[in-house]
Design a protein around this motif. Sequence first.
Motif, PDB file in Angstrom:
ATOM      1  N   LEU A  90       0.822  -1.206   0.000  1.00 61.82           N
ATOM      2  CA  LEU A  90       0.000   0.000   0.000  1.00 61.82           C
ATOM      3  C   LEU A  90       0.859   1.259   0.000  1.00 61.82           C
ATOM      4  O   LEU A  90       0.460   2.294  -0.526  1.00 61.82           O
ATOM      5  N   ILE A  91       2.046   1.190   0.624  1.00 62.06           N
ATOM      6  CA  ILE A  91       2.957   2.334   0.684  1.00 62.06           C
ATOM      7  C   ILE A  91       4.286   1.903   0.065  1.00 62.06           C
ATOM      8  O   ILE A  91       5.250   1.598   0.772  1.00 62.06           O
ATOM      9  N   PRO A  92       4.365   1.844  -1.249  1.00 62.25           N
ATOM     10  CA  PRO A  92       5.574   1.349  -1.912  1.00 62.25           C
ATOM     11  C   PRO A  92       6.723   2.341  -1.825  1.00 62.25           C
ATOM     12  O   PRO A  92       6.542   3.518  -1.499  1.00 62.25           O
ATOM     13  N   ASN A  93       7.904   1.844  -2.131  1.00 61.96           N
ATOM     14  CA  ASN A  93       9.097   2.689  -2.173  1.00 61.96           C
ATOM     15  C   ASN A  93       8.950   3.701  -3.309  1.00 61.96           C
ATOM     16  O   ASN A  93       8.735   3.314  -4.455  1.00 61.96           O
ATOM     17  N   PRO A  94       9.031   5.010  -3.011  1.00 63.42           N
ATOM     18  CA  PRO A  94       8.840   6.019  -4.062  1.00 63.42           C
ATOM     19  C   PRO A  94       9.861   5.873  -5.191  1.00 63.42           C
ATOM     20  O   PRO A  94      11.019   5.524  -4.962  1.00 63.42           O
ATOM     21  N   LYS A  95       9.412   6.145  -6.390  1.00 61.74           N
ATOM     22  CA  LYS A  95      10.314   6.115  -7.539  1.00 61.74           C
ATOM     23  C   LYS A  95      11.226   7.342  -7.506  1.00 61.74           C
ATOM     24  O   LYS A  95      11.008   8.281  -6.742  1.00 61.74           O
ATOM     25  N   ASP A  96      12.241   7.323  -8.345  1.00 56.60           N
ATOM     26  CA  ASP A  96      13.127   8.484  -8.456  1.00 56.60           C
ATOM     27  C   ASP A  96      12.384   9.643  -9.116  1.00 56.60           C
ATOM     28  O   ASP A  96      11.512   9.442  -9.979  1.00 56.60           O
ATOM     29  N   PHE A  97      12.731  10.861  -8.696  1.00 57.44           N
ATOM     30  CA  PHE A  97      12.122  12.052  -9.295  1.00 57.44           C
ATOM     31  C   PHE A  97      13.088  12.630 -10.322  1.00 57.44           C
ATOM     32  O   PHE A  97      14.238  12.946 -10.009  1.00 57.44           O
ATOM     33  N   GLY A  98      12.589  12.780 -11.560  1.00 56.47           N
ATOM     34  CA  GLY A  98      13.456  13.213 -12.654  1.00 56.47           C
ATOM     35  C   GLY A  98      13.395  14.685 -12.979  1.00 56.47           C
ATOM     36  O   GLY A  98      14.080  15.139 -13.902  1.00 56.47           O
ATOM     37  N   GLY A  99      12.580  15.462 -12.242  1.00 53.61           N
ATOM     38  CA  GLY A  99      12.546  16.899 -12.472  1.00 53.61           C
ATOM     39  C   GLY A  99      11.283  17.411 -13.139  1.00 53.61           C
ATOM     40  O   GLY A  99      11.139  18.626 -13.332  1.00 53.61           O
ATOM     41  N   ASN A 100      10.351  16.524 -13.506  1.00 53.53           N
ATOM     42  CA  ASN A 100       9.103  16.952 -14.139  1.00 53.53           C
ATOM     43  C   ASN A 100       8.190  17.596 -13.097  1.00 53.53           C
ATOM     44  O   ASN A 100       7.728  16.939 -12.168  1.00 53.53           O
ATOM     45  N   ARG A 101       7.918  18.896 -13.264  1.00 56.37           N
ATOM     46  CA  ARG A 101       7.116  19.617 -12.283  1.00 56.37           C
ATOM     47  C   ARG A 101       5.686  19.088 -12.191  1.00 56.37           C
ATOM     48  O   ARG A 101       5.052  19.180 -11.138  1.00 56.37           O
ATOM     49  N   GLU A 102       5.183  18.549 -13.275  1.00 58.57           N
ATOM     50  CA  GLU A 102       3.820  18.013 -13.275  1.00 58.57           C
ATOM     51  C   GLU A 102       3.714  16.773 -12.379  1.00 58.57           C
ATOM     52  O   GLU A 102       2.632  16.444 -11.895  1.00 58.57           O
ATOM     53  N   GLU A 103       4.830  16.108 -12.177  1.00 63.22           N
ATOM     54  CA  GLU A 103       4.828  14.872 -11.384  1.00 63.22           C
ATOM     55  C   GLU A 103       5.287  15.092  -9.944  1.00 63.22           C
ATOM     56  O   GLU A 103       5.227  14.169  -9.129  1.00 63.22           O
ATOM     57  N   PHE A 104       5.742  16.308  -9.646  1.00 63.27           N
ATOM     58  CA  PHE A 104       6.348  16.535  -8.328  1.00 63.27           C
ATOM     59  C   PHE A 104       5.356  16.353  -7.184  1.00 63.27           C
ATOM     60  O   PHE A 104       5.675  15.718  -6.170  1.00 63.27           O
ATOM     61  N   SER A 105       4.165  16.917  -7.309  1.00 61.25           N
ATOM     62  CA  SER A 105       3.200  16.871  -6.209  1.00 61.25           C
ATOM     63  C   SER A 105       2.878  15.435  -5.810  1.00 61.25           C
ATOM     64  O   SER A 105       2.875  15.079  -4.617  1.00 61.25           O
ATOM     65  N   GLU A 106       2.630  14.585  -6.799  1.00 56.09           N
ATOM     66  CA  GLU A 106       2.313  13.176  -6.508  1.00 56.09           C
ATOM     67  C   GLU A 106       3.532  12.456  -5.927  1.00 56.09           C
ATOM     68  O   GLU A 106       3.410  11.661  -4.987  1.00 56.09           O
ATOM     69  N   LYS A 126      16.042  11.841   6.881  1.00 55.70           N
ATOM     70  CA  LYS A 126      14.927  12.194   5.992  1.00 55.70           C
ATOM     71  C   LYS A 126      15.439  12.894   4.730  1.00 55.70           C
ATOM     72  O   LYS A 126      14.981  12.605   3.613  1.00 55.70           O
ATOM     73  N   ILE A 127      16.379  13.815   4.918  1.00 64.12           N
ATOM     74  CA  ILE A 127      16.923  14.541   3.765  1.00 64.12           C
ATOM     75  C   ILE A 127      17.697  13.597   2.848  1.00 64.12           C
ATOM     76  O   ILE A 127      17.538  13.631   1.618  1.00 64.12           O
ATOM     77  N   ILE A 128      18.527  12.734   3.441  1.00 66.57           N
ATOM     78  CA  ILE A 128      19.314  11.788   2.637  1.00 66.57           C
ATOM     79  C   ILE A 128      18.398  10.840   1.868  1.00 66.57           C
ATOM     80  O   ILE A 128      18.614  10.562   0.677  1.00 66.57           O
ATOM     81  N   ALA A 129      17.355  10.332   2.548  1.00 63.43           N
ATOM     82  CA  ALA A 129      16.415   9.421   1.883  1.00 63.43           C
ATOM     83  C   ALA A 129      15.720  10.099   0.709  1.00 63.43           C
ATOM     84  O   ALA A 129      15.327   9.439  -0.258  1.00 63.43           O
ATOM     85  N   THR A 130      15.596  11.427   0.778  1.00 64.26           N
ATOM     86  CA  THR A 130      14.935  12.173  -0.296  1.00 64.26           C
ATOM     87  C   THR A 130      15.887  12.468  -1.448  1.00 64.26           C
ATOM     88  O   THR A 130      15.566  12.221  -2.616  1.00 64.26           O
ATOM     89  N   ILE A 131      17.087  12.979  -1.134  1.00 69.23           N
ATOM     90  CA  ILE A 131      17.980  13.424  -2.214  1.00 69.23           C
ATOM     91  C   ILE A 131      18.565  12.253  -3.009  1.00 69.23           C
ATOM     92  O   ILE A 131      18.965  12.441  -4.164  1.00 69.23           O
ATOM     93  N   VAL A 132      18.618  11.053  -2.419  1.00 72.45           N
ATOM     94  CA  VAL A 132      19.131   9.914  -3.194  1.00 72.45           C
ATOM     95  C   VAL A 132      18.156   9.528  -4.304  1.00 72.45           C
ATOM     96  O   VAL A 132      18.521   8.789  -5.224  1.00 72.45           O
ATOM     97  N   ARG A 133      16.930  10.043  -4.234  1.00 70.38           N
ATOM     98  CA  ARG A 133      15.927   9.745  -5.257  1.00 70.38           C
ATOM     99  C   ARG A 133      15.783  10.882  -6.270  1.00 70.38           C
ATOM    100  O   ARG A 133      14.873  10.857  -7.090  1.00 70.38           O
ATOM    101  N   LEU A 134      16.648  11.869  -6.181  1.00 68.22           N
ATOM    102  CA  LEU A 134      16.626  12.983  -7.136  1.00 68.22           C
ATOM    103  C   LEU A 134      17.580  12.666  -8.284  1.00 68.22           C
ATOM    104  O   LEU A 134      18.792  12.587  -8.090  1.00 68.22           O
ATOM    105  N   LYS A 135      17.033  12.489  -9.476  1.00 66.86           N
ATOM    106  CA  LYS A 135      17.826  12.123 -10.647  1.00 66.86           C
ATOM    107  C   LYS A 135      17.628  13.173 -11.748  1.00 66.86           C
ATOM    108  O   LYS A 135      16.684  13.948 -11.722  1.00 66.86           O
ATOM    109  N   GLY A 136      18.520  13.156 -12.719  1.00 63.09           N
ATOM    110  CA  GLY A 136      18.428  14.134 -13.800  1.00 63.09           C
ATOM    111  C   GLY A 136      19.298  15.338 -13.510  1.00 63.09           C
ATOM    112  O   GLY A 136      19.737  15.546 -12.365  1.00 63.09           O
TER     113      GLY A 136
END
Length: 261
Positions: A90-106, A126-136
Motif C-alpha cells: 500500500l505504501i511502496p518505495n517512491p520512484k526516483d524524481f526526474g525533475g518533471n514539475r507536473e509529477e512533483f506533487s504526486e 529524511k533529507i538523505i532518503a529524499t535526495i538519493v531519489r533525485l535524478k536528472g
Amino acid sequence: MSTERNDYDSLDEEHYERVARSTRRNQNRKNQKKRHQVDFRSYRDTRNIDTESENENTIDTDDQDNRDNNNMSNDAAVTVSAQTDVLKSLIPNPKDFGGNREEFSEWWRSMTLFLKYNKVTDTDQKIIATIVRLKGPVPSCFADIWTEKIATNFTYTWDTFEEELKTSFGKGNEKDIAEERIESLKQGNRNTMDFLVEFTALMYKAKIDDQHAIFLLKRHTRHDIIKTILGYPSKDIPKSREDWNNAILQVGSGLETIEKD
C-alpha cells in the motif's frame, strides 16, 4: 481281656484316621498358599514400568505442547509478516524524481508517506532518503548542494529543506494557486461528495479560515442544497464549517438519490 484290646485297637485306628485326614488338609492349605504367593519384586517392577510409561507419556505430551506453541508462534510470525507485506504494497518505495514539475506533487506525497510509515524522524536521514531519489540534471544539482550542507556545519531544518525542494520543483506557489482555484470552484452538476473532497483539499492548501470557507460553500454549492439547509429551524442551521460540510453532503446525497429515481 482280648475283647477290650480289640475295642481299643478300633478306637486307635479311628483316631489315627482322623489325624491323618486333618494333616492332609493342613498340608493342602500350605501348598495352596505357596502356589498363590505374591511376587513383590515382580509387582515393584511392574509399578516401575507403569511409572516410566507415565513419565514417557508426560514427556510426549510436553513435547507436543511445545510443538503446538512453536507452530502458533510461527503462524503469528507469518501473519505479522503478511500484514507487513500488505502495508508495504500500500505504501511502496517512491520512484526516483526526474525533475518533471507536473509529477512533483504526486511524488512528494508518496515520499512523505514513505518516510512517515517507516518512522524516519531524524532530519539528516529524511533529507538523505529524499535526495538519493533525485535524478536528472537539475535534481542532481539540488542533491549535490544539500549533500555538501549535510557534510558541513551548516544549520538547517527539515522545514527549510522542504521549502527549498518545493520552490525548486513545485508548480509555483501552491498556496496562491489553491486560492485562485477555490475562489472559482463551483459545484454545478458534479456529485456532492466529489465537490466537497476537492473543496476541502484546496481549502487546506490555500490556508483559508473557516469563516471564509463557509462563505465560499454557500456561494458555490448548488442553490437548491443551500436553500434547503437555510430552511431549517434556526437552531438546526449549521454554525461551523464542518457542520456546513456535513449538512451539504446529507442534503446533496438525498437530492441526488431522488433525481436518480
